[in-house]
Design an enzyme around this catalytic site. Structure first.
Site, PDB file in Angstrom:
ATOM      1  N   CYS A 133      80.592  61.525  21.182  1.00 37.58           N
ATOM      2  CA  CYS A 133      79.638  62.163  21.631  1.00 37.58           C
ATOM      3  C   CYS A 133      80.242  62.081  23.156  1.00 37.58           C
ATOM      4  O   CYS A 133      80.477  63.735  23.910  1.00 37.58           O
ATOM      5  CB  CYS A 133      79.154  62.674  21.082  1.00 37.58           C
ATOM      6  SG  CYS A 133      77.039  61.957  21.542  1.00 37.58           S
ATOM      7  N   HIS A 178      72.194  62.469  22.345  1.00 40.14           N
ATOM      8  CA  HIS A 178      73.806  63.309  21.639  1.00 40.14           C
ATOM      9  C   HIS A 178      74.283  63.828  22.881  1.00 40.14           C
ATOM     10  O   HIS A 178      73.528  64.400  23.809  1.00 40.14           O
ATOM     11  CB  HIS A 178      73.007  64.286  20.626  1.00 40.14           C
ATOM     12  CG  HIS A 178      74.749  65.063  20.763  1.00 40.14           C
ATOM     13  ND1 HIS A 178      75.609  64.917  19.626  1.00 40.14           N
ATOM     14  CD2 HIS A 178      74.751  66.390  20.481  1.00 40.14           C
ATOM     15  CE1 HIS A 178      76.657  65.810  19.718  1.00 40.14           C
ATOM     16  NE2 HIS A 178      76.085  67.050  20.004  1.00 40.14           N
TER      17      HIS A 178
END
Length: 1349
Positions: free
Chosen positions: A171, A477
């Protein structure tokens, strides 16, 4: 109607209808389920429109049917053209209304063109009606969508932007790539660079793969694309996808790699032109004004969230920038040596910005280290950042007026260090020592000054990218919020999800705390906040726009065309996949007679005839049968049922025959074959298949099945006539038995009943018997037929590997001579048994002979009145052509014994005559460590039972009726009574006999038939095999008795091992359990050696060697019994240790102790009793420890720890010494350590060892890494928790200084310690997993240098 509708719609109480629509077509790779929450007054037309837009199908090309579970047969499609509301059409408010979306008129729905996307601003685009979560953050809406499905990934986002697929933990990479893509200056410059394939491999070219990715992001019709080609160009393998890195670290490394790749090209200085700024690092003397300075370059500015030691965070980016350039005073011991004053003076040290880049990158330093907890933490404090940032207040124009006579040197800064060194980006520092000006092309001082003034007046930056981190310091994330310069709209780029967001969503990334350290500073505190900010200078002369398609360079136009063709090809392939029927295909090979399985893949437009050809080649039948002797039929593999054949449909498309293209089918296909002289039978829908087995009562055989097809509405009488034709047996005397399920045998005796009423289903199994015997008139459950079928249903085939006969023959010879008194050679008896084939003795003969000998022996022992040795005698057989009888009467060796056993009543074990036994008898009876000792030294005096008159009777299995366990437990409990049943509850094994002495293998379950079997090659020369058909309801005890004549020893002297896959063997020890867990063709290995008796456990004995490199050494297998004392088990171990291990010990020279993995535990005292004081279980493990002197452990209140002295001045550890404590007192431990070491009591420091014994630790780490001298008074509290024997204690003299090592000595010692600890399986450092450094390999692959990590 409209008026009414509007009134209802405006009313808050209007009922709503929840519709759940399941796509059952195969138009998409993954069938989708969508949810609609509609007003009850919604017209049916609107329902179809909503479903069409939701699923992506063209309205009018699909049907909606009421769904009832998975069964949608016999349903009528909902009328799409009706003016009814969904309420009038039968939809129920407040309930779930299930609908199935199906093909219309046999054709799949048409999908909407992928490029036709809407521009709906709503991020919640997949749920029509009230949102499931009101007010959720726009950038995370895709995750809370109730009806999200994988198929949505195949269509482009409504925003028009394409996402990036997260490979695993990439990510951070996706966020940076999307930011670079949305930067016009970077994207345009990348497009202008042209790849030369002749000079470089495209796979390893980073700029080319970025170019391809950007082209796909701009032109692809997919929702998200892969980044694997880009990461492959970095030289990363798949493991890198599972390693999360810092996005700012990646930015630096990627820019560096691009600069290296772009050398000697137009883009060589692109990164510097766009992202590089300059600042001055200076030190100014406060006495004379002399200033030393140097120029540094930076690519990003790291901003501190919270100053070191402060509880208050900076409130804004502007505040952090002011702190960044705030100078500090060097005074006191930190004074600066001034070259002009020639002495140490007070000075001012700081940083000044000289030039800001076109693209300004700010890193918010949210990750820190907490020195109190020694953990990484994430600072989630609130820090605001403006949409427009004026940097003119931070640039120092006056600095350009500094007199040129001031020295430009690094000495002051280098000697004294810089307090900002941890904040600086030094990878691209320029140490030339001269300031070349703010802009590279400006040369004169006047020009520089003019340029600086104009720059200061126009340093207004606009925010366009916020890289957000959601999570904690342990992991999280990344996603990016980016403003498009095309329409000034903010978007959330969250991996494959792209959605519109607002300025309010950006403000939510400021952070969650206003300054308190509490929760947010913990190692695992989690929050979502901005981590990197990218601003662009507002300069109309420099601000670029994205290149339009007609402005692309020629090589980019070619690349666009190439990628478009590849995507179209992929789309066509997907289309083919969507129209391909994939179904399981079976075929019984006509010559090999094995059922083959494969997957048939055939396009839906191919005919049945073409599908037969494909299946024919797939099953490789060219050499076995002609093509015209094959056909495909509908087949149910689970029920082994042929559903129907397809006569006359050879030209019908497979899509129609199979009911469309589906992801799974509820049926299979069978490629049926025939001989050229046969014709295919017609299978009609509605027929049931019956497999008919003919039973012959005379030969007691069941024939292989004959297939017959019948109808469920036929009567039993008609069914008998049908079978009569197929089998040519009379229907008048026919008995038909249906096996409805396992062991459910039902006689069909009502002629008028239909097959359906009798329980017939798709595939059935029946047995028929049609003889004139009297058995027909006997009650069914008492009949010979029922017994035969019952036995047939429960009989399994086992392959038994018998042991080599060398030790067994010696044993049999001894037993034979003892039991019969015959001094003749057993070999002669064997020869008599062998003889000719015609005179071969059957198994029954062997058993009868053995039983007679046992009977005569028992009578002889009754007359003599002593407990002499007794055991079963058997005669040898070479197993050639043995015909074993069908067991209508019990043919086991204990057949006649049972008559004797029925007279036996077990008396109180305390009163048994044989209870008084010597220790030598005990030792002999328990010796089980090798085949020879098991068989030759086992005492058989215990192999008797006592009857009412206390006269001993022999038992075929050689088990002692009261066992030494009972007698020892009786003594230990001073007369406490113990029966088999109570002992059995805790026992790892079971008795072969119950309280009455009767064998637990009931006569009705004693079917046993054996015949010789030739095993495959490689099973060993001379290996004897039996193929045994046995009733699986027989007990293991009875099964072993049946095997006695073939093994040649009593059942108590051999062990049964079940062979599993990969030839793993596990011993079967529960004698009263049946063989129900066994199945056909299982293999069994028989091994010689005394089997476990009641209450016995097999134990693995390991030697504990505390001061050896490998402290755990296997010695032998032993048998311990419930009720046995530790001293008794030690007595039994002595001869085995002497014979098998060469250890000549006395009973007081060693101890037994608990073993947990490799850790030594509780010391077992001699008077401890197994199962009372010591828990024991199957496959138990125990340590044997040889003592240096007298046993010091006398009581359970004592505590034995293993101490080891650490000598820091010599950098070495002494050997282990045991310390026995009378209590858990720390003071006593210190006294004992002082006593054995000579260290004064006040100087003793100790620490508990970590990990598995021997708690190895590097001598480079032990001095500081262990928790020395814990502040506790007892050992059984935190952080020690020493409650059991065997704990490892390190100790040292606190006055002893640590040896000072040179770098060379330290490196040498590190190598030795690393080698030593790797051999023992311990890690060199006691620390959490280290993070892997982020690297991009310019040659496309990492160097395999094992020395680097």
């Amino acid at each position: 109607m409209k008026k009414k509708f509007s009134q209802v719609e405006s009313a808050a109480e209007e009922p709503r209808v929840l519709c759940i629509i399941q796509d059952t077509t195969n138009s998409k790779t993954v069938n989708e389920r969508v949810t609609l929450n509609l007003p009850a007054s919604t017209p049916l037309k609107r329902l179809f429109e909503d479903v069409a837009s939701k699923v992506g199908y063209v309205n009018g090309t699909f049907d909606l049917m009421w769904g009832n579970g998975d069964n949608v047969t016999d349903t009528t499609p909902i009328d799409q053209n009706s003016d009814k509301t969904i309420l009038d059409a039968g939809f129920e408010p407040g309930k779930k209304n299930f609908l199935h979306l199906t093909d219309k008129d046999g054709e799949q729905p048409h999908t909407m063109p992928e490029e036709s996307g809407t521009t709906d601003d709503s991020a919640q685009d997949r749920f029509i009606g009230p949102l499931p979560r009101e007010g959720s953050v726009g950038c995370t809406n895709d995750y809370v969508s109730q009806s999200y499905s994988y198929s949505s990934v195949l269509s482009k986002s409504e925003t028009g932007y394409v996402g990036l697929v997260n490979q695993a933990m990439t990510c951070y990479l996706n966020s940076l790539l999307q930011t670079l893509f949305m930067t016009p200056e970077f994207r345009n410059a990348l497009y202008k660079w042209e790849f030369e394939e002749s000079e470089e491999d495209p796979v390893t070219s980073i700029p080319y793969q970025l170019q391809r990715l950007f082209v796909l992001l701009q032109t692809s019709k997919k929702r998200a694309i892969e980044t694997t080609d880009v990461t492959r160009s970095f030289g990363w393998d798949s493991s890198e996808a599972w390693q999360q890195h810092d996005v700012q670290e990646l930015c630096r490394v990627m820019f560096d790699a691009l600069e290296q790749k772009w050398k000697q090209t137009e883009q060589a200085d692109l990164i510097n032109q766009l992202y590089q700024g300059k600042l001055k690092d200076y030190v100014r003397c406060l006495e004379c004004g002399y200033e030393g300075w140097r120029i540094d370059t930076y690519l990003d500015i790291p901003l501190v969230i919270r100053p070191y030691g402060s509880n208050q965070a900076f409130a804004s980016v502007e505040e952090a920038l002011h702190a960044f350039i705030q100078p500090e005073i060097l005074d006191g011991p930190n004074q600066y040596f001034c070259e002009r004053c020639k002495k140490k003076c007070d000075a001012r040290k700081g940083l000044r910005f000289l030039h800001f880049p076109y693209l300004l990158t700010l890193q918010l330093k949210r990750f820190d280290f907490d020195y109190t907890t020694m953990h990484r933490i994430k600072l989630n404090d609130r820090m605001t950042f403006p949409e427009e940032l004026d940097m003119s207040v931070f640039i120092d124009v006056e600095d350009e007026k500094s007199p040129q006579t001031e020295s430009c040197t690094d000495s002051g800064a280098e000697n004294e260090g810089s307090c900002h060194s941890d904040q600086m980006s030094n990878d691209f520092s320029n140490d030339d020592g001269v300031d070349e000006g703010i802009c590279l092309e400006s040369n004169s001082a006047a020009e520089r000054l003019s340029k600086a003034g104009s720059e200061k007046s126009s340093l207004l930056y606009e925010l366009f990218s916020v890289m957000v981190h959601s999570g904690s310091a342990a992991g999280g994330h990344y996603y990016a919020c980016i403003k498009s310069f095309s329409d000034d709209q903010w978007y959330s780029f969250n991996d494959q999800h792209v959605s519109k967001i607002t300025q309010e969503d950006i403000k939510k990334t400021y952070g969650g705390s206003s300054g308190s350290r509490g929760y947010y500073s913990s190692a695992f505190a989690s929050s979502t906040n901005a981590y990197m900010l990218i601003y662009r200078l507002k300069d109309p002369t420099r601000n670029a726009k994205f290149l339009e398609a007609h402005e692309y360079p020629e090589h980019i136009k070619q690349l666009v065309q190439k990628e478009r063709e590849l995507e179209e090809q992929e789309k066509r392939q997907r289309e083919i996949e969507r129209n391909t029927c994939k179904i399981k295909l079976f075929c019984m090979h006509p010559t090999k007679q094995i059922m083959m399985e494969n997957k048939l893949e055939v396009h839906k437009d191919r005919t049945l005839k073409e599908a037969v050809e494909i299946a024919y080649k797939l099953m490789d039948l060219e050499e076995a049968v002609p093509l015209d002797c094959c056909r495909l039929v509908k087949y149910d593999e689970f029920h082994d049922y042929l559903e129907r054949s397809y006569e006359g449909e050879e030209d019908t498309p497979m899509g129609l025959l199979l009911g469309g293209v589906k992801s799974t089918y509820m049926f299979d296909l069978l490629l049926e074959t025939r001989r050229p002289d046969q014709i295919f039978q017609c299978y009609k829908p509605g027929e049931v298949m019956v497999k008919v087995h003919v039973v012959d009562l005379k030969t007691e055989s069941v024939a292989p099945p004959i297939s017959v097809r019948a109808y469920l509405n036929q009567t039993v009488s008609e069914f008998k006539q049908l079978i009569s034709k197929a089998t040519h047996l009379p229907a008048e005397t026919m008995r038909v038995v249906l096996e409805r399920c396992y062991n459910d045998l039902r006689l069909l005796n009502v002629s008028s009943k239909t097959l359906k009423a009798e329980g017939f289903f798709r595939s059935n199994k029946v047995f028929i018997e049609s003889s004139e015997s009297l058995d027909r008139h006997v009650a069914y459950t008492d009949s010979h037929l029922w017994k035969l079928l019952d036995r047939h249903a429960n009989t399994i085939r086992l392959y038994v590997s018998l042991p080599e006969q060398s030790p067994g023959s010696q044993f049999r010879r001894a037993v034979y001579q003892k039991s019969s008194g015959d001094s003749g050679n057993l070999d002669e008896a064997c020869e008599r048994v062998k003889g000719s084939v015609g005179n071969m003795k059957s198994v029954e003969a062997i058993l009868e002979e053995s039983t007679e000998k046992l009977k005569s022996l028992s009578l002889q022992q009754q007359q003599e009145g002593d407990n002499g040795d007794s055991s079963k005698s058997t005669e040898a057989s070479d197993f050639e052509n043995i015909e074993s009888p069908l067991n209508e009467v019990d043919s086991s060796a204990s057949a006649e014994n049972r008559e004797l056993e029925n007279q036996i009543q077990i008396s109180d074990p305390e009163n048994l005559q044989s209870e008084e036994r010597s220790d030598s008898d005990v030792n002999n009876d328990r010796s089980t460590s090798s085949v020879d000792s098991d068989i030759l030294s086992s005492s058989h005096s215990s192999d008797t039972l006592c009857n009412v008159d206390n006269a001993p009777l022999p038992l075929a299995n050689g088990l002692d009726s009261h066992s030494i366990t009972s007698s020892r437990r009786s003594k230990a409990n001073q007369g406490k009574k113990e029966t088999w049943d109570t002992a059995e509850e805790d026992s790892g094994t079971d008795s072969e006999y119950d309280e009455s002495g009767k064998s637990r293998g009931e006569a009705q379950y004693m079917y046993f038939k054996s015949e010789p079997y030739t095993a495959d090659e490689g099973s060993g020369e001379g290996q004897k095999w039996l193929m045994v058909h046995v009733d699986k309801r027989i007990t293991l005890s009875a099964f072993k008795q049946h095997l006695e004549p073939f093994v040649g020893v009593p059942s108590s002297h051999f062990k049964v091992f079940r062979v599993y896959a990969s030839n793993q063997e596990f011993e079967s020890v529960r004698l009263n359990e049946t063989l129900s867990s066994f199945s056909d063709d299982n293999k069994i290995t028989i091994r010689l050696g005394r089997a476990l008796k009641k209450g016995e456990y097999r134990v693995k004995v390991y030697q504990l060697l505390v001061n050896e490199p490998e402290p755990c050494k296997f010695l032998l297998d032993a048998v311990f019994a419930k009720g046995m004392t530790v001293r008794q088990s030690k007595e039994e171990l002595l001869p085995q240790l002497r014979e098998q291990c060469g250890l000549d010990l006395t009973i007081d020279r060693f101890r037994l102790r608990k073993k947990t993995w490799k850790n030594p535990g509780t010391v077992f005292l001699d008077y401890h009793i197994y199962e009372e004081d010591i828990n024991i279980s199957s496959n138990w493990e125990v340590f044997l420890e040889i003592l240096d002197g007298v046993e010091k452990m006398k009581s359970m209140s004592q505590l034995a720890v293993l101490s080891r002295r650490w000598r820091p001045s010599e950098m070495k550890l002494d050997s282990f010494q045991e310390v026995v404590l009378e209590s858990s007192s720390v003071e006593e431990l210190r006294e004992k350590l002082s006593e054995i070491s000579g260290i004064p009591l006040e100087n003793i420091e100790f620490a508990k060892g970590r990990g598995t014994f021997p708690c190895d630790i590097s001598i480079l780490e032990i001095h500081q890494d262990l928790d020395w001298n814990p502040k506790v008074s007892t050992l059984n509290v935190w952080p020690l928790y020493i409650c059991d024997d065997g704990a490892v204690i390190f100790y040292r003299d606190r006055t002893e200084e640590l040896m000072e090592l040179t770098d060379e000595q330290r490196n040498e010692l590190m190598k030795k310690e690393s080698s030593r600890l790797q051999k023992t399986g311990h890690r060199v450092t006691y620390s959490p997993r280290k993070e892997k450094a982020l690297k991009i390999y310019l040659d496309g692959a990492p160097n395999k240098d094992l020395t680097q990590d």
